[in-house]
Design a protein around this motif. Sequence first.
Motif, PDB file in Angstrom:
ATOM      1  N   GLY A  63     -23.570 -38.570  25.404  1.00 18.12           N
ATOM      2  CA  GLY A  63     -22.878 -37.293  25.490  1.00 18.12           C
ATOM      3  C   GLY A  63     -21.573 -37.385  26.261  1.00 18.12           C
ATOM      4  N   HIS A  64     -21.556 -38.183  27.328  1.00 16.36           N
ATOM      5  CA  HIS A  64     -20.332 -38.377  28.100  1.00 16.36           C
ATOM      6  C   HIS A  64     -19.311 -39.218  27.326  1.00 16.36           C
ATOM      7  CE1 HIS A  64     -21.041 -36.508  31.984  1.00 16.36           C
ATOM      8  NE2 HIS A  64     -22.279 -36.962  31.981  1.00 16.36           N
ATOM      9  N   ARG A  88     -25.925 -28.803  30.142  1.00 12.55           N
ATOM     10  CA  ARG A  88     -24.513 -28.438  30.267  1.00 12.55           C
ATOM     11  C   ARG A  88     -23.621 -29.298  29.377  1.00 12.55           C
ATOM     12  NH1 ARG A  88     -24.595 -27.712  36.860  1.00 12.55           N
ATOM     13  NH2 ARG A  88     -25.456 -25.583  36.865  1.00 12.55           N
ATOM     14  N   LEU A  89     -24.113 -30.462  28.977  1.00 10.20           N
ATOM     15  CA  LEU A  89     -23.350 -31.303  28.053  1.00 10.20           C
ATOM     16  C   LEU A  89     -23.397 -30.764  26.626  1.00 10.20           C
ATOM     17  CD1 LEU A  89     -24.308 -34.913  29.213  1.00 10.20           C
ATOM     18  CD2 LEU A  89     -22.068 -33.820  29.418  1.00 10.20           C
ATOM     19  N   GLN A 116     -27.995 -32.060  31.838  1.00 11.54           N
ATOM     20  CA  GLN A 116     -28.028 -32.477  30.432  1.00 11.54           C
ATOM     21  C   GLN A 116     -27.709 -31.306  29.501  1.00 11.54           C
ATOM     22  OE1 GLN A 116     -31.886 -33.617  28.861  1.00 11.54           O
ATOM     23  NE2 GLN A 116     -30.955 -35.173  27.554  1.00 11.54           N
ATOM     24  N   THR A 137     -16.587 -38.090  23.419  1.00  9.78           N
ATOM     25  CA  THR A 137     -15.617 -37.000  23.528  1.00  9.78           C
ATOM     26  C   THR A 137     -14.805 -36.922  22.240  1.00  9.78           C
ATOM     27  OG1 THR A 137     -13.946 -38.469  24.456  1.00  9.78           O
ATOM     28  CG2 THR A 137     -15.448 -37.372  26.010  1.00  9.78           C
ATOM     29  N   VAL A 181     -27.601 -38.809  27.666  1.00 13.41           N
ATOM     30  CA  VAL A 181     -26.521 -38.297  28.519  1.00 13.41           C
ATOM     31  C   VAL A 181     -25.329 -39.251  28.491  1.00 13.41           C
ATOM     32  CG1 VAL A 181     -25.865 -37.842  30.918  1.00 13.41           C
ATOM     33  CG2 VAL A 181     -28.002 -36.919  30.004  1.00 13.41           C
ATOM     34  N   SER A 214     -22.948 -32.476  19.453  1.00 11.64           N
ATOM     35  CA  SER A 214     -21.742 -31.752  19.828  1.00 11.64           C
ATOM     36  C   SER A 214     -20.841 -31.620  18.606  1.00 11.64           C
ATOM     37  CB  SER A 214     -20.997 -32.459  20.966  1.00 11.64           C
ATOM     38  OG  SER A 214     -20.019 -31.595  21.522  1.00 11.64           O
TER      39      SER A 214
END
Length: 410
Positions: free
Chosen positions: A236-237, A175-176, A173, A240, A233, A205
């Motif tokens: 987060g994925h 790393r995101l 997590q 983008t 998560v 992000s």
Amino acid sequence: MREERVEYKGLTDAPIQGSACPTVIVADDDAVQRTYTSAVLRKLGYEPLEAEDGLKALDLVRKIGSQLLICDLDMPGLDGHQLARQVRQENRDRYVHILMVTGRDQRREREKALESGVDDFMAKPLDTASLTARVRSVSRLLRHEQLLAERNEAISRAKEQIEDDIRAAATAQRRLLPVAHAEVADCAFHSAFVPSNILSGDMYSYYELAPGLTAFYAVDVAGHGVNAALLSVALGHLLTAEHFRQQVVDTDGNINPARLVHSLNARFFDQSSNDYFTMFCGVLDHQANVLHYCQAGYPSPVLAQRSGECHLIGEGGFPVALVAGMEFESHRIDFRPGQALVLVSDGAHEAENLEGEPFDDERVIATIRQRAADPSAIPDNLVQALTQWRQGATLDDDLSVLVCERRLKE
């Protein structure tokens, strides 16, 4: 001792199997009684170890680790009372079952023995049926204890595995999340992330959508633990730069962050689920010095000047995935070089001190104002202020801080 007392009628069956305690300590200063008791125990499948006095019995308990002790009340060295007390004092991590042999007229001595830690009694003269019944009863207890110990060990191993998996998930997590300090075009981003538990429901992000357009967002999933972390998560994925651009910027170049939030509401709303999240997303048009944003229940960000002047923007909005078909609105503000926009999750606003007083908006703004001249220091300053406010106690909710700083042109 009469001959009939040493008969082993009915004890020729197969020995007890799977006992947690095959060794039994037999303490008695009467050699004949020790021999008789040991013979019965062997027929029951146990291995008796004999002690002629209380001191020898205590030494065997210490060395052998037996969980069953059969002792006489009257013995040299240590009598039954003293032996029982000593065994109870020394064996805190395992339970030793103590059966005491007493005379039928020793009622007061039995009461004293119970206080010393004796579990059960057998009357003199000792008979086979009584000894067999008592030992078999202890055997069942020991097997039950062994089963519980095995189950607890299995649960402990499973718990360790789950915790290892959760720590691995927390690493994935993190790393995101973007690095704590980075530059995008003429913006500098600064952040801090403090989960209240191993996993977090916060996500944020930032990225360049196109030349002259920079996007950023912050999400706070309701609830705690694995469920909230999984949803964060997933977001987060999904979020983008490409997905963000497709949803926010239309073919004519118009910027509408509410379209992104509306699509997320449609995607994640589930009538059978209580999952929802708050969100703030913005797109900065560098040339126009305009920030287009949509606020969906996320705490109002703070627009800070280097002079220390601060004010909240936005009016709150409605959370995402809570109501089907909810409409969201885009807004715009001037956002110029020398200013910083600070997004702080409600883990800060709702953090209570020992008296139950929340940190609230005013303290958040005051803390931001302290480092307004150096926006890169704002996230860590907020974390330190909350640590002091809580007197070192862990936050009850996740904390994330994201600062978008417009750099002054040199």
